[in-house]
Design an enzyme around this catalytic site. Structure first.
Site: not given
Length: 586
Positions: A236-237
């Site tokens: 999850l950037d």
């Protein structure tokens, strides 16, 4: 009459949605989420606190197009390379964004549903997933200003009309925490007049508005597609910035944690072997909160490790590294750390806050500049520009010491750093250039104008094969690290959740004890982190007298448990009472 009461899964989903969208019908939203994911509401929950990893797990981090060969899709080139050269050294491949993009080497995504044609096709990724776990980036905070969504936003049509976060330019946004120096808001002309959209990172990366549940449903469709293509690990950037509230720091907000819990709930019910990793380049204590109660991230990036380990190796003093590790809580079963010392980004400096003094940080920055590094900055809430990350290749970062500058110990220092990372509690992750000892790519910086390009070299396969097959430092690095990784993968004491205790052997020897979950294997990892020989007595380790103790790296047997041992500069021991057998494929 049919019982229409919500299932346990629906009830849990409704609970998350009520927090996120208090003014919407949570029951209807929950059913939409399940339908979007094609998930049976009666699906049983996976058993909690499962470790979805073991000591054999080592990750490769790479762009889809880092390796290039004539007349071949880069993803096909990568697949051939990892299957023939790394099959015994790694278990997972993290593919950095492989989508069509407009900037930031992939992190300005134009289309989440397709593979950049310049890199390959979906079937190439599915091929990699047959031999390795594949981690994909969910670039969830923002998308490209050249995406269809943003074009639709400007035209006032769906999908996209209400997908982006707007803010009042006259509002007080001074409290917002950001990793960049560019203006936060971008003025945009739309069908509905002039709007100001939120841009945490750059004006080509427009932040998405998760206050609109349609965005959640869009990302559920995207996640399902990735799962169908063989991706099981999700990064999850920039997720810490996901939720915005003007007047607040707009980072690490409770709604962000709630969203992660919701995504995990849906993903692990659809594919119980899936893993969520949060990428939160923030101070250490804030980073730890992303474990939740073992119900958010399965893994969190150990962001403090790169700057503290590099600082230890260039100063010859491990005091701060030890203090930090002693303060780190052992991860609960079902969670662990992702350890890395190099990545596609720079060496983050925010994770050193409260761990290094201003003088020590300045000394580290100046040393990295001396070794060819560049410094990227961010804007603090009071408007001050402050160093945010060091941009440098790991090979150059470890070129010498603070005191002497570049020296003859570069390889030994580099090898020692890799060994430390592979020894610590957690899953080790190697940036692809750490397997090759790639140097600073100054030409690429000049071409792109971006400091991060210094560590994003593109290897032509002919050139890479040449340096790996001739006596170069690249060959030496590749052979040493792949061999050490094979040894590591066979030792149960290196299970990511195995016991870890830091030992006190002064500031020049960094040492700790690992013990396997079944308590059968004990392993002492001892590192000389200086450019001078360092000695210690085995009696300090309190070795079990009835066991035979062997250094797994050299196969040296230490029969005298009271002997004095001298480690040469940057030499290390993996001293174990049992030796796991290395099993090779092919």
């Amino acid at each position: 009459m049919e019982n229409t009461a919500p299932s346990q899964l629906e009830q849990r989903l409704i609970g998350h949605l009520q927090v996120l969208y208090p003014n919407r019908d949570a029951t209807e939203l929950a059913r939409n989420c399940l339908a979007t994911f094609n998930l049976d509401p009666k699906t049983e929950s996976p058993r909690p606190h499962r470790n979805l990893w073991d000591q054999s797990d080592i990750m490769l981090i790479t762009y889809a197009d880092t390796l290039r060969a004539e007349n071949e899709a880069p993803l096909e080139t990568l697949q051939k390379f990892v299957k023939t050269k790394l099959i015994n050294s790694i278990s997972a491949v993290h593919l950095l964004p492989f989508f069509p993009y407009s900037s930031d080497d992939g992190f300005s995504v134009m289309d989440y549903t397709s593979v950049n044609p310049a890199s390959g096709r979906w079937h190439h990724i599915s091929e990699i997933s047959k031999d390795f776990k594949v981690m994909g980036d969910l670039v969830i905070n923002h998308c490209s200003s050249r995406s269809m969504w943003f074009e639709n936003y400007k035209a006032g049509v769906d999908p996209g009309a209400k997908y982006f976060y707007e803010a009042d330019p006259n509002a007080d946004l001074s409290a917002v925490v950001r990793p960049r120096t560019s203006p936060l808001l971008r003025e945009v002309q739309t069908k509905n007049g002039t709007k100001y959209v939120w841009c945490t990172f750059s004006h080509d990366q427009i932040d998405l508005n998760f206050e609109n549940p349609d965005i959640l449903l869009e990302f559920l469709r995207i996640i399902r597609l990735y799962l169908e293509k063989g991706i099981r690990w999700f990064r999850l950037d920039a997720v810490a910035f996901l939720w915005k509230i003007p007047g607040s720091p707009s980072i690490n907000l409770p709604q962000t944690h709630e969203m992660i819990r919701l995504l995990r709930l849906v993903i692990e019910h659809y594919a119980p072997e899936s893993v969520i990793i949060t990428e939160t380049n923030i101070p250490n204590q804030e980073n730890l909160t992303y474990f939740g109660n073992a119900n958010e991230a399965h893994l969190i990036y150990n962001f403090s490790l790169p700057p503290l380990l590099i600082n230890s190796l260039v100063t010859g003093n491990c005091k701060h590294l030890k203090q930090w590790l002693m303060s780190m809580p052992p991860a609960q079963q079902g969670t662990t750390y992702l350890n890395f010392i190099a990545s596609h980004d720079g060496i983050g400096l925010r994770p050193t806050e409260g761990l290094l003094t201003d003088w020590e940080l300045e000394t580290l920055i100046n040393t990295m500049k001396r070794f060819g590094g560049r410094i990227s900055s961010r804007t603090t809430p009071d408007g001050e520009a402050k160093p945010y990350e060091i941009n440098i290749s790991l090979w150059n970062a470890l070129a010498g010491s603070v005191q002497q500058g570049p020296d003859q110990w570069q390889f030994a220092r580099f090898y020692c750093a890799a060994a430390v990372m592979m020894s610590l509690e957690g899953v080790p992750a190697f940036y692809i250039h750490s397997f090759f000892g790639t140097e600073n790519d100054v030409d690429r910086v000049d071409n792109t104008g971006q400091f991060r390009s210094i560590n994003r070299h593109i290897w032509k396969m002919d050139d890479l094969e040449h340096v790996l097959n001739t006596p170069t430092h690249h060959q030496k690095v590749f052979n040493a690290i792949t061999n050490l990784a094979q040894i590591r993968r066979a030792q149960t004491a290196f299970h990511p959740n195995a016991t870890q205790y830091i030992l006190h052997m002064g500031d020049h020897l960094f040492a700790f004890w690992r013990q396997s979950l079944d308590r059968r294997q004990s392993l002492f990892a001892i590192f000389n982190i200086t450019d001078q020989p360092q000695s210690f007595n085995l009696s300090e380790l309190n070795l079990i007298a009835t066991d035979d103790w062997t250094d797994l790296v050299t196969d040296t047997v230490y029969e005298d448990h009271l002997a004095k041992v001298t480690l040469m500069p940057y030499q290390f021991l993996w001293l174990a009472n049992k030796k796991g057998k290395v099993k090779l494929v092919g």
